[in-house]
Every structure is written in structure tokens, then in C-alpha cells.
Design a protein around this motif. Sequence first.
Motif, mmCIF file in Angstrom:
data_model
loop_
_atom_site.group_PDB
_atom_site.id
_atom_site.type_symbol
_atom_site.label_atom_id
_atom_site.label_comp_id
_atom_site.label_asym_id
_atom_site.label_seq_id
_atom_site.Cartn_x
_atom_site.Cartn_y
_atom_site.Cartn_z
ATOM 1 N N VAL A 121 0.843 -1.201 0.000
ATOM 2 C CA VAL A 121 0.000 0.000 0.000
ATOM 3 C C VAL A 121 0.878 1.250 0.000
ATOM 4 N N VAL A 122 1.868 1.288 0.872
ATOM 5 C CA VAL A 122 2.739 2.459 0.986
ATOM 6 C C VAL A 122 3.533 2.672 -0.301
ATOM 7 N N ASN A 123 4.116 1.609 -0.833
ATOM 8 C CA ASN A 123 4.897 1.727 -2.060
ATOM 9 C C ASN A 123 4.036 2.251 -3.215
ATOM 10 N N GLU A 124 2.885 1.652 -3.425
ATOM 11 C CA GLU A 124 2.027 2.059 -4.535
ATOM 12 C C GLU A 124 1.494 3.478 -4.338
ATOM 13 N N PHE A 125 1.140 3.822 -3.113
ATOM 14 C CA PHE A 125 0.655 5.172 -2.833
ATOM 15 C C PHE A 125 1.738 6.205 -3.152
ATOM 16 N N LEU A 126 2.929 6.020 -2.587
ATOM 17 C CA LEU A 126 3.998 7.000 -2.778
ATOM 18 C C LEU A 126 4.496 7.028 -4.221
ATOM 19 N N MET A 127 4.488 5.896 -4.899
ATOM 20 C CA MET A 127 4.857 5.871 -6.306
ATOM 21 C C MET A 127 3.828 6.648 -7.128
ATOM 22 N N SER A 128 2.558 6.471 -6.785
ATOM 23 C CA SER A 128 1.494 7.102 -7.571
ATOM 24 C C SER A 128 1.452 8.621 -7.414
ATOM 25 N N ILE A 129 2.025 9.139 -6.326
ATOM 26 C CA ILE A 129 2.013 10.598 -6.114
ATOM 27 C C ILE A 129 3.398 11.219 -6.313
ATOM 28 N N GLY A 130 4.330 10.447 -6.849
ATOM 29 C CA GLY A 130 5.622 10.991 -7.222
ATOM 30 C C GLY A 130 6.702 11.016 -6.159
ATOM 31 N N TYR A 131 6.516 10.313 -5.048
ATOM 32 C CA TYR A 131 7.537 10.306 -3.997
ATOM 33 C C TYR A 131 8.476 9.116 -4.068
ATOM 34 N N LEU A 132 8.114 8.102 -4.828
ATOM 35 C CA LEU A 132 8.993 6.967 -5.071
ATOM 36 C C LEU A 132 9.006 6.708 -6.574
ATOM 37 N N PRO A 133 10.147 6.284 -7.109
ATOM 38 C CA PRO A 133 10.215 5.987 -8.542
ATOM 39 C C PRO A 133 9.560 4.652 -8.863
ATOM 40 N N GLY A 134 9.392 4.416 -10.154
ATOM 41 C CA GLY A 134 8.949 3.090 -10.579
ATOM 42 C C GLY A 134 7.623 3.042 -11.280
ATOM 43 N N GLY A 135 6.890 4.134 -11.347
ATOM 44 C CA GLY A 135 5.589 4.128 -11.992
ATOM 45 C C GLY A 135 5.660 3.905 -13.489
ATOM 46 N N HIS A 136 6.733 4.412 -14.114
ATOM 47 C CA HIS A 136 6.904 4.284 -15.569
ATOM 48 C C HIS A 136 8.387 4.171 -15.883
ATOM 49 N N ARG A 137 8.712 3.383 -16.889
ATOM 50 C CA ARG A 137 10.100 3.273 -17.351
ATOM 51 C C ARG A 137 10.463 4.526 -18.149
ATOM 52 N N ALA A 138 11.740 4.788 -18.274
ATOM 53 C CA ALA A 138 12.213 5.981 -18.978
ATOM 54 C C ALA A 138 11.796 6.008 -20.442
#
Length: 156
Positions: A121-138
Motif C-alpha cells: 500500500v505504501v509503495n504504490e501510494f507513494l509511487m502514484s504521487i511521485g515520492y517513489l520511482p517506478g511508476g513508468h520506465r524511462a
Amino acid sequence: GFPLEGEAELFERLSLEIFQAGLSWLLVLKKRETMRVAFDVFDVDTVAAYGEADKERLVNDAGIIRNRLKIASIIENARRIQGLRESNGGFAAWIDAHHPLTLEEWVKLFRKTFKFTGPEVVNEFLMSIGYLPGGHRADCPVFAQIAAQNPPWMTD
């Protein structure tokens, strides 16, 4: 991965991540609009004021994910977000004040602060709001759109 700061929007995103735990995103997305109505567009003060009658109303609403533990967690998390206003100036400010942290540190902080916030939950939440990388590849076209908004994880 797009930055997000509005209290209701952050609360909704965290709530959707909680509802998604153990389920498919497709199910959550299909029920999103019904959940927005059922939870008063995730207005923190309104949800924080929910009582037993509201919990029963939600558990009996076939249009939402009717998990008692998740519903109770959402209501309690609204109350805790209210507390973050006084202690940190709000939910967005609380997140920003703790950035950057490792995922493990974020998980520990979220578990101390909120209900039903495990590593996924924490990883997906923070990724979805821009605080952790990984939502999209370069090489993803959306990556450039996200990068243009300078999300916090890119400014570390």
C-alpha cells in the motif's frame, strides 16, 4: 507518478490503495465513482465524523468494496489526517517533511501513523504521487510528462 497535493485527493488515493490490497486494480477502478459518492468525495472532515450508522451503510453498499476492516481503517485514517493538520500543516506537508526516505522507512512511518498501510500500500501510494520511482520506465511516453512536473523522487 504525477505529483498530488490536495488533501481530499491524497486521502482518496491512499484509500483506494487500501481498498485494492488483495484485489485487482480493475475492480477498484470499476467501483471508484461509487466509492467517491459513498465516502463523500473523500472529504476528510466528513469521513472523520462517520459513526456506526455510516459504517453499516458502507458495509451494506454493494457498489463499493465492503470490507469492514478496510472501511474502519479509512474512517480512522481520516481522523489521523485531521491530526496532521495541526502537527504538520496537513497531509501533503507531512509527506513532504519526511521526504526522502527509503521504502522501508516510509513503511515504518506510515504504519506508525495510519491503519492498514503495509509495504505494498505504501509503495504504490507513494509511487502514484511521485515520492517513489517506478511508476513508468524511462522509455514510456508518460515518463516524460511526469518528469516535466519534477516529482519529488527526481529531485533527491
